[in-house]
Design a protein around this motif. Structure first.
Motif, mmCIF file in Angstrom:
data_model
loop_
_atom_site.group_PDB
_atom_site.id
_atom_site.type_symbol
_atom_site.label_atom_id
_atom_site.label_comp_id
_atom_site.label_asym_id
_atom_site.label_seq_id
_atom_site.Cartn_x
_atom_site.Cartn_y
_atom_site.Cartn_z
ATOM 1 N N ARG A 74 -6.400 21.526 33.324
ATOM 2 C CA ARG A 74 -7.596 22.228 33.792
ATOM 3 C C ARG A 74 -7.337 23.714 33.616
ATOM 4 N N HIS A 110 -8.626 12.510 34.839
ATOM 5 C CA HIS A 110 -7.587 12.266 35.842
ATOM 6 C C HIS A 110 -8.261 12.000 37.185
ATOM 7 N N HIS A 112 -7.414 12.310 41.697
ATOM 8 C CA HIS A 112 -6.496 12.772 42.738
ATOM 9 C C HIS A 112 -7.091 12.502 44.114
ATOM 10 N N ARG A 118 -17.975 21.002 42.371
ATOM 11 C CA ARG A 118 -18.210 22.018 41.331
ATOM 12 C C ARG A 118 -19.486 22.750 41.702
ATOM 13 N N HIS A 151 -12.291 11.644 36.650
ATOM 14 C CA HIS A 151 -13.242 12.661 36.194
ATOM 15 C C HIS A 151 -12.687 13.441 35.012
#
Ligand code: FE2
Length: 358
Positions: A74, A110, A112, A118, A151
């Motif tokens: 990212r 990935h 988490h 966002r 995502h």
């Protein structure tokens, strides 16, 4: 000694030796630490801070020439509170960063355990995909990535695409329950039609077979076009709150609770020339300016700090920090805080009033 008086105790050689002895057993005297553990009011390390978008944007674009989104996983510049160096936190409980995706790039899939949101700042033609559902992104849209959902992000348009990420990472980190996993391919397979969640849960209906978990909002996108229309309509008929102007909360429509269980999210409108009353609350808050210019002021007199704000600027308001707004133009602010967590734990408090009189 009367109750309420500050407690002091006389250090003696015997007491000092006792403290040294118990330290060897991994013990510590509460009487030495009580005053710093239980304070009459919140004492936090985070400080008021504002980041101007123009400066941020220039630095962020520079990174595009140095590292790709795929290499970086990212491409994010962390907004780190100056009072919390090295913690990757913007407030005691929230992470915030500015993410850049360039045309043709993919930020790989990935997942988490911390939940993310966002808030879109600039660009057209990019998407985020959550568990195989592609969500188009436009400036002002608010998008949810619940905990432990796959995502990835991509960009089919032209020009840079930038958004604000906010995660509950510091909250989750404090529990220890951090998990992260990379998907074996760059993208998670597209398994649902674009905007599927919006048509299932965002139009005042719910599929009859839906059973809510209460921990993951099934509605993933809150388009600004609708949010702005709601504010515009409400401002014609609604009373203006002296501290917040006109403020609405984004919710999980299946529970009525916060859109993310650990992060409350809001949109608010401050009318032209609006000057708010002083306000503070226990939820440290990240604000992002969507429209308008004005001032946010912290404290008063010689202690005060004042920042001018403009569209896309981001600022942090720490826990229990008095602040007030003065809007030069009609202002729209997005904000995120840990109010949802504090409310569930019975901790959240607010105070309205004249700072100078308190
Ligand atoms: Fe992520």
């Amino acid at each position: 000694m009367r109750r309420g008086e500050k407690k002091t105790f006389q250090s003696t050689p015997e007491l000092d030796r006792y403290h040294e002895r118990i330290a060897a057993y991994h013990l510590a005297p509460l009487w030495q630490r009580l005053g710093s553990l239980l304070t009459p009011e919140p004492r936090v390390a985070s400080k008021p801070q504002l980041w101007h978008y123009d400066g941020l944007r220039e630095l962020l674009l520079e990174s595009a020439g140095l590292i790709s989104a795929e290499e970086a996983e990212r491409r994010v510049l962390i907004l780190e509170n100056p009072g919390l160096p090295g913690t990757s936190a913007i407030t005691e409980t929230l992470f915030a960063g500015l993410q850049l995706v360039m045309p043709g790039e993919i930020a790989p899939s990935h997942r988490h355990s911390p939940a993310a949101l966002r808030f879109i700042l600039e660009g057209e033609g990019a998407y985020t995909a959550v568990n195989g559902e592609k969500l188009p992104m436009h400036p002002g849209d608010f998008i949810v990535t619940p905990s432990w959902c796959w995502h990835d992000h991509g960009h089919h348009g032209s020009g840079p695409f930038v958004w604000l990420d906010v995660l509950d990472l510091p909250q989750v980190r404090n529990t220890g329950a951090i998990f992260f996993e990379e998907y074996p391919d760059l993208r998670y397979p597209e398994s649902r039609p674009p905007e599927d969640s919006f048509y299932r849960y965002g139009v005042n209906m719910v599929p009859v077979e839906h059973r809510t978990s209460g921990t993951k909002s099934p509605l993933l996108s809150y388009p600004y076009e609708r949010t702005r229309k709601a504010l515009e309509n409400l401002k014609q008929h609604s009373p203006i709150d002296p501290c917040h102007g006109l403020r609405m909360e984004f919710i999980d429509p299946t529970t009525g609770r916060a859109a993310i269980p650990t992060i409350s999210t809001f949109i608010q409108l401050l009318p032209t020339s609006f000057e708010s009353d002083d306000y503070r609350s226990t939820d440290g808050t990240v604000f992002c300016v969507v429209e308008g210019t004005g001032t946010i002021k912290f404290g008063s007199g010689s202690n005060h700090i004042e920042f001018r704000y403009a569209p896309r600027d981001i600022f942090a308001v720490p826990c229990w920090q008095f602040h007030r707004f003065a809007a030069d133009e009609e202002t729209v602010l997005f904000s995120a805080s840990d109010q949802a967590t504090q409310t569930q734990l019975g901790l959240w408090r607010e105070q309205r009033g004249d700072y100078a009189a308190i």
